[in-house]
Design a protein around this motif. Structure first.
Motif, PDB file in Angstrom:
ATOM      1  N   PRO A 124       4.113   4.397 -17.025  1.00  0.00           N
ATOM      2  CA  PRO A 124       4.656   5.025 -15.818  1.00  0.00           C
ATOM      3  C   PRO A 124       5.547   4.076 -15.001  1.00  0.00           C
ATOM      4  O   PRO A 124       6.633   4.483 -14.557  1.00  0.00           O
ATOM      5  CB  PRO A 124       3.413   5.400 -15.006  1.00  0.00           C
ATOM      6  N   MET A 125       5.122   2.826 -14.823  1.00  0.00           N
ATOM      7  CA  MET A 125       5.924   1.926 -13.989  1.00  0.00           C
ATOM      8  C   MET A 125       7.266   1.623 -14.654  1.00  0.00           C
ATOM      9  O   MET A 125       8.306   1.609 -13.992  1.00  0.00           O
ATOM     10  CB  MET A 125       5.165   0.626 -13.715  1.00  0.00           C
ATOM     11  N   GLY A 126       7.241   1.427 -15.955  1.00  0.00           N
ATOM     12  CA  GLY A 126       8.487   1.180 -16.689  1.00  0.00           C
ATOM     13  C   GLY A 126       9.438   2.362 -16.569  1.00  0.00           C
ATOM     14  O   GLY A 126      10.649   2.192 -16.395  1.00  0.00           O
ATOM     15  N   GLN A 127       8.887   3.575 -16.618  1.00  0.00           N
ATOM     16  CA  GLN A 127       9.733   4.772 -16.478  1.00  0.00           C
ATOM     17  C   GLN A 127      10.359   4.822 -15.088  1.00  0.00           C
ATOM     18  O   GLN A 127      11.540   5.162 -14.930  1.00  0.00           O
ATOM     19  CB  GLN A 127       8.916   6.042 -16.718  1.00  0.00           C
ATOM     20  N   ALA A 128       9.561   4.492 -14.084  1.00  0.00           N
ATOM     21  CA  ALA A 128      10.072   4.503 -12.697  1.00  0.00           C
ATOM     22  C   ALA A 128      11.178   3.455 -12.542  1.00  0.00           C
ATOM     23  O   ALA A 128      12.222   3.715 -11.935  1.00  0.00           O
ATOM     24  CB  ALA A 128       8.929   4.232 -11.718  1.00  0.00           C
ATOM     25  N   ILE A 129      10.944   2.275 -13.117  1.00  0.00           N
ATOM     26  CA  ILE A 129      11.940   1.190 -13.035  1.00  0.00           C
ATOM     27  C   ILE A 129      13.236   1.610 -13.759  1.00  0.00           C
ATOM     28  O   ILE A 129      14.340   1.420 -13.245  1.00  0.00           O
ATOM     29  CB  ILE A 129      11.344  -0.122 -13.600  1.00  0.00           C
ATOM     30  N   ALA A 130      13.070   2.225 -14.938  1.00  0.00           N
ATOM     31  CA  ALA A 130      14.252   2.644 -15.703  1.00  0.00           C
ATOM     32  C   ALA A 130      15.028   3.724 -14.945  1.00  0.00           C
ATOM     33  O   ALA A 130      16.260   3.684 -14.880  1.00  0.00           O
ATOM     34  CB  ALA A 130      13.835   3.142 -17.080  1.00  0.00           C
ATOM     35  N   ASP A 131      14.316   4.678 -14.342  1.00  0.00           N
ATOM     36  CA  ASP A 131      14.988   5.730 -13.557  1.00  0.00           C
ATOM     37  C   ASP A 131      15.747   5.133 -12.388  1.00  0.00           C
ATOM     38  O   ASP A 131      16.899   5.463 -12.139  1.00  0.00           O
ATOM     39  CB  ASP A 131      13.949   6.719 -12.989  1.00  0.00           C
ATOM     40  N   TYR A 132      15.089   4.260 -11.664  1.00  0.00           N
ATOM     41  CA  TYR A 132      15.724   3.670 -10.480  1.00  0.00           C
ATOM     42  C   TYR A 132      16.953   2.855 -10.878  1.00  0.00           C
ATOM     43  O   TYR A 132      17.981   2.878 -10.195  1.00  0.00           O
ATOM     44  CB  TYR A 132      14.717   2.796  -9.717  1.00  0.00           C
ATOM     45  N   HIS A 133      16.833   2.154 -11.999  1.00  0.00           N
ATOM     46  CA  HIS A 133      17.958   1.352 -12.473  1.00  0.00           C
ATOM     47  C   HIS A 133      19.149   2.243 -12.819  1.00  0.00           C
ATOM     48  O   HIS A 133      20.292   1.933 -12.490  1.00  0.00           O
ATOM     49  CB  HIS A 133      17.509   0.536 -13.690  1.00  0.00           C
ATOM     50  N   LYS A 134      18.854   3.373 -13.474  1.00  0.00           N
ATOM     51  CA  LYS A 134      19.934   4.261 -13.926  1.00  0.00           C
ATOM     52  C   LYS A 134      20.531   5.063 -12.777  1.00  0.00           C
ATOM     53  O   LYS A 134      21.732   5.224 -12.676  1.00  0.00           O
ATOM     54  CB  LYS A 134      19.392   5.255 -14.969  1.00  0.00           C
ATOM     55  N   LYS A 135      19.649   5.608 -11.895  1.00  0.00           N
ATOM     56  CA  LYS A 135      20.122   6.613 -10.925  1.00  0.00           C
ATOM     57  C   LYS A 135      20.108   6.120  -9.481  1.00  0.00           C
ATOM     58  O   LYS A 135      20.506   6.846  -8.580  1.00  0.00           O
ATOM     59  CB  LYS A 135      19.233   7.867 -10.999  1.00  0.00           C
ATOM     60  N   GLY A 136      19.547   4.940  -9.254  1.00  0.00           N
ATOM     61  CA  GLY A 136      19.476   4.444  -7.885  1.00  0.00           C
ATOM     62  C   GLY A 136      18.368   5.105  -7.074  1.00  0.00           C
ATOM     63  O   GLY A 136      18.246   4.901  -5.865  1.00  0.00           O
ATOM     64  N   ARG A 137      17.561   5.919  -7.742  1.00  0.00           N
ATOM     65  CA  ARG A 137      16.398   6.501  -7.062  1.00  0.00           C
ATOM     66  C   ARG A 137      15.359   6.885  -8.120  1.00  0.00           C
ATOM     67  O   ARG A 137      15.673   6.954  -9.312  1.00  0.00           O
ATOM     68  CB  ARG A 137      16.784   7.739  -6.236  1.00  0.00           C
ATOM     69  N   ALA A 138      14.128   7.119  -7.653  1.00  0.00           N
ATOM     70  CA  ALA A 138      13.058   7.466  -8.594  1.00  0.00           C
ATOM     71  C   ALA A 138      12.061   8.383  -7.900  1.00  0.00           C
ATOM     72  O   ALA A 138      12.036   8.472  -6.669  1.00  0.00           O
ATOM     73  CB  ALA A 138      12.360   6.197  -9.071  1.00  0.00           C
ATOM     74  N   ASP A 139      11.249   9.060  -8.692  1.00  0.00           N
ATOM     75  CA  ASP A 139      10.166   9.880  -8.132  1.00  0.00           C
ATOM     76  C   ASP A 139       9.047   8.972  -7.629  1.00  0.00           C
ATOM     77  O   ASP A 139       9.171   7.750  -7.658  1.00  0.00           O
ATOM     78  CB  ASP A 139       9.618  10.827  -9.204  1.00  0.00           C
ATOM     79  N   LYS A 140       7.935   9.608  -7.263  1.00  0.00           N
ATOM     80  CA  LYS A 140       6.817   8.817  -6.738  1.00  0.00           C
ATOM     81  C   LYS A 140       6.077   8.099  -7.861  1.00  0.00           C
ATOM     82  O   LYS A 140       5.751   8.713  -8.877  1.00  0.00           O
ATOM     83  CB  LYS A 140       5.830   9.735  -6.023  1.00  0.00           C
ATOM     84  N   LEU A 141       5.795   6.821  -7.644  1.00  0.00           N
ATOM     85  CA  LEU A 141       4.953   6.060  -8.574  1.00  0.00           C
ATOM     86  C   LEU A 141       3.586   5.942  -7.892  1.00  0.00           C
ATOM     87  O   LEU A 141       3.449   5.284  -6.860  1.00  0.00           O
ATOM     88  CB  LEU A 141       5.572   4.685  -8.833  1.00  0.00           C
ATOM     89  N   ILE A 142       2.610   6.661  -8.464  1.00  0.00           N
ATOM     90  CA  ILE A 142       1.294   6.757  -7.825  1.00  0.00           C
ATOM     91  C   ILE A 142       0.312   5.778  -8.461  1.00  0.00           C
ATOM     92  O   ILE A 142       0.235   5.681  -9.689  1.00  0.00           O
ATOM     93  CB  ILE A 142       0.705   8.189  -7.983  1.00  0.00           C
ATOM     94  N   VAL A 143      -0.423   5.063  -7.623  1.00  0.00           N
ATOM     95  CA  VAL A 143      -1.456   4.150  -8.113  1.00  0.00           C
ATOM     96  C   VAL A 143      -2.814   4.703  -7.721  1.00  0.00           C
ATOM     97  O   VAL A 143      -3.049   5.016  -6.546  1.00  0.00           O
ATOM     98  CB  VAL A 143      -1.339   2.762  -7.438  1.00  0.00           C
ATOM     99  N   SER A 144      -3.716   4.822  -8.699  1.00  0.00           N
ATOM    100  CA  SER A 144      -5.071   5.289  -8.393  1.00  0.00           C
ATOM    101  C   SER A 144      -6.072   4.213  -8.750  1.00  0.00           C
ATOM    102  O   SER A 144      -5.875   3.458  -9.698  1.00  0.00           O
ATOM    103  CB  SER A 144      -5.424   6.520  -9.211  1.00  0.00           C
ATOM    104  N   SER A 145      -7.139   4.200  -7.962  1.00  0.00           N
ATOM    105  CA  SER A 145      -8.248   3.289  -8.235  1.00  0.00           C
ATOM    106  C   SER A 145      -9.515   4.025  -7.835  1.00  0.00           C
ATOM    107  O   SER A 145      -9.522   4.733  -6.824  1.00  0.00           O
ATOM    108  CB  SER A 145      -8.077   2.022  -7.395  1.00  0.00           C
TER     109      SER A 145
END
Ligand code: SAH
Length: 244
Positions: free
Chosen positions: A12-33
């Protein structure tokens, strides 16, 4: 963290990073514990510039010297800042997507697990930032961590790593200001996390937050000396670990 290498579909984090890199924005990256409410990591913060970094991070980047290895480098924000300072840095991450993004950003990056059988090079600075101690996973893994550091660190080299003392979460208002910590249980800084980005749920992983005294104790057990270089505003600190 035990995960060997992260393919895109489980990252998930890699996908968020890749999206942000490509589009300059990303969806929510949620962390659960299991111990806390869900939280969100603002993906833009993973792309922070030197000016946007905490004082602890800026200090670490200023102190980094010689041949530097950025471990668990993510989007490569620290590596980029180091390159801009004219320093010699390589980056590793278990995330295929993050490594691809780093390469596109002009960083010498490789998909590699810090704990996988070592490579022949040594480094003068090993950098672990954004609660970099997390990679250790749990206190029981300190021997494995320091074995790897022994293989990777040059004779004059040092590790620069940040962490937080999670003691404040357990500050049950005792009148005398003492803390209620269950000393018979697991170490209080051992957390289990999982992340989600869009429909991708990552596997749970262990992430260690360690107080400076505990870090220092284990460092000395394995032939190293830890110094607290700087303290942050919220029980966080930057440690320098050198050969003793
Ligand atoms: N240092 C970056 C990213 C922090 S997030 C920053 O400050 O912005 C932690 C990163 O460590 C993630 O990208 C994750 O994929 C990576 N990671 C976790 N365990 C690892 C391991 N054993 N070896 C290499 N990278 C690891």
């Amino acid at each position: 963290m035990y995960t060997d290498l992260l393919p895109p579909t489980e990252d998930p984090m890699g996908q968020a990073i890749a999206d942000y890199h490509k589009k300059g924005r990303a969806d929510k990256l949620i962390v659960s514990s299991p111990d806390f409410d869900d939280d969100e990591i603002p993906v833009s913060q993973l792309f922070r510039t030197y000016a946007e970094m905490s004082s602890i991070e800026q200090t670490a980047l200023r102190l980094a010297r010689g041949k530097i290895l950025d471990i668990g480098a993510g989007s490569g924000c620290h590596s980029l800042a180091l390159q801009e300072m004219g320093k010699n840095v390589e980056a590793i991450d278990i995330s295929a997507l993050s490594v691809q993004v780093m390469k596109e950003r002009g960083i010498k990056a490789e998909q590699r697990n810090f704990f996988s059988p070592t490579w022949a090079t040594t480094y003068d600075t090993l950098l672990l930032l954004m609660n970099g101690a997390g990679i250790i996973g749990k206190v029981e893994e300190f021997p494995r961590f320091f074995e790897r550091i022994k293989q990777l660190l040059s004779p004059e080299g040092c590790v620069l790593m940040d962490s937080s003392d999670l003691r404040y979460l357990y500050e049950e208002e005792e009148e005398d200001g003492s803390f209620l910590i269950d000393i018979a249980g697991d170490y209080y800084g051992e957390l289990s996390y999982s992340m989600q980005y869009k429909k991708t749920k990552g596997k749970p992983f262990l992430w260690l937050y360690v107080d400076f005294e505990t870090l220092s104790y284990y460092a000395s057990q394995y032939g190293f000396k830890a110094t607290c270089i700087e303290q942050g505003a919220h029980y966080d600190y930057l440690a320098k670990i050198e050969w003793r």
